[in-house]
Design a protein around this motif. Structure first.
Motif, short mmCIF file in Angstrom:
data_model
loop_
_atom_site.label_atom_id
_atom_site.label_comp_id
_atom_site.label_asym_id
_atom_site.label_seq_id
_atom_site.Cartn_x
_atom_site.Cartn_y
_atom_site.Cartn_z
N PHE A 242 -90.73 101.05 42.61
CA PHE A 242 -91.04 102.47 42.70
C PHE A 242 -92.52 102.71 42.40
O PHE A 242 -93.17 103.55 43.03
N THR A 243 -93.03 101.97 41.43
CA THR A 243 -94.43 102.16 41.02
C THR A 243 -95.39 101.89 42.17
O THR A 243 -96.30 102.68 42.44
N ARG B 247 -81.74 96.80 40.43
CA ARG B 247 -82.87 97.14 39.58
C ARG B 247 -82.96 96.14 38.44
O ARG B 247 -81.96 95.87 37.77
N HIS B 248 -84.16 95.62 38.19
CA HIS B 248 -84.38 94.69 37.08
C HIS B 248 -85.80 94.87 36.58
O HIS B 248 -86.59 95.64 37.14
N THR C 270 -84.81 94.50 44.07
CA THR C 270 -84.44 93.61 45.18
C THR C 270 -83.34 94.30 45.98
O THR C 270 -82.54 95.07 45.44
N LEU C 271 -83.34 94.06 47.26
CA LEU C 271 -82.35 94.68 48.13
C LEU C 271 -80.98 94.03 47.97
O LEU C 271 -80.87 92.81 47.86
N THR C 272 -79.97 94.86 47.98
CA THR C 272 -78.60 94.34 48.04
C THR C 272 -78.31 93.93 49.48
O THR C 272 -79.13 94.14 50.39
N GLU C 273 -77.13 93.37 49.71
CA GLU C 273 -76.77 92.99 51.08
C GLU C 273 -76.75 94.22 51.98
O GLU C 273 -77.25 94.19 53.10
#
Length: 296
Positions: free
Chosen positions: A18-19, A50-51, A56-59
């Motif tokens: 997001f940043t 979110r981490h 990272t994108l999910t499937e």
């Protein structure tokens, strides 16, 4: 699906957080986060993991990203295509010039222009009377004198040289002049009444070597420069002709080749309103490329 939300999702997926996306989107991080959450709610799937290091994108997110990529790429292609179509020379282009220049020099070169610009429909109007470009009687004029209208864009095209010409048949019968005074023994054809002459001083050959601004008598008058050429070819007499008109014309030669007539400036002219029209720019560029080969 909300298109604005999809664009924000795509930008975030490319940025990886997001940043980083705030810079490209010019939105606050909280505003971006709310839009992503809203999109996930609309689709009823999770798009990002979110981490601490970012996103990272999910499937499902990968699938939506690929689809968004294809859509955005296609839209960019459409934008480019529309821009090209807007700027690509097309439509009707009306060009006017004097009969002699139009028939002998311009017309043989138009085919090449049309091959380079297949979407332009060309209309040629040959008239020794200058058409009014301000009322769109023509889009472009190739005039043999500088226009007086101030609302025209005009640029010098080329210098046109004049000499006296006669047919071999005529000269063999009446003799080849060796001096200017010898011209007094010859028959002359001159520009006649009707349309204004396409040159400033059409009678220069009649006054050549004469005193007190007197003129030689003429045996014939023709109100067309091209008509003068035909009359010379038929053996009627001598006439002053532009050099470009006589190239590859059989059986006519220069008389007193060292005696040149007044130089005429041809001008490329079009109205201010046509300044940014692609087909006008295309013809202008083509014409000047051909003029660079001028050898007269």
């Amino acid at each position: 699906m909300d298109w604005d939300k999809l664009k924000i999702f795509y930008a975030v997926a490319e940025a990886g957080s997001f940043t980083n996306a705030t810079v490209n989107l010019n939105l606050s991080q909280s505003a971006i986060s709310r839009q992503i959450q809203s999109l996930e709610d609309d689709l009823k799937v999770k798009l990002f993991e979110r981490h601490a290091r970012g996103l990272t994108l999910t499937e499902n997110g990968e699938y939506v990203f690929k689809t968004a990529h294809d859509v955005i790429s296609k839209l960019k292609e459409v934008e480019t295509s529309l821009a090209d179509k807007k700027n690509k020379p097309s439509g009707k282009l009306t060009v006017t010039t004097v009969v002699s220049f139009g028939t002998t020099w311009l017309t043989p070169r138009i085919q090449e222009f049309m091959q380079l610009n297949p979407e332009i429909e060309v209309e040629l109007i040959f008239d020794d009377k200058e058409l009014d470009l301000s009322t769109r009687e023509a889009d472009i004029g190739i005039f043999m004198r500088r226009p007086k209208q101030l609302n025209y864009i005009q640029k010098k095209l080329i210098d046109i040289n004049y000499h006296i010409y006669g047919s071999i048949k005529y000269l063999e019968k009446f003799g080849y002049p060796k001096t200017v005074n010898d011209l007094n023994k010859h028959r002359f054809i001159s520009y006649g009444k009707g349309n204004p002459s396409p040159v400033y001083n059409p009678d220069w050959a009649l006054k050549l070597g004469m005193k007190d601004n007197k003129k030689r008598k003429t045996c014939m008058k023709v109100n067309s420069v091209y008509g003068l050429l035909l009359a010379v070819q038929s053996g009627v007499g001598l006439a002053a002709l532009p050099d470009y008109l006589t190239v590859n014309q059989p059986n006519i030669v220069k008389v007193l080749p060292n005696v040149e007539g007044p130089i005429t400036e041809a001008h490329f002219v079009y109205p201010q309103s046509m300044k940014n029209v692609a087909r006008v720019q295309a013809f202008r560029n083509f014409l000047y490329s051909k003029i660079s080969e001028w050898e007269f």
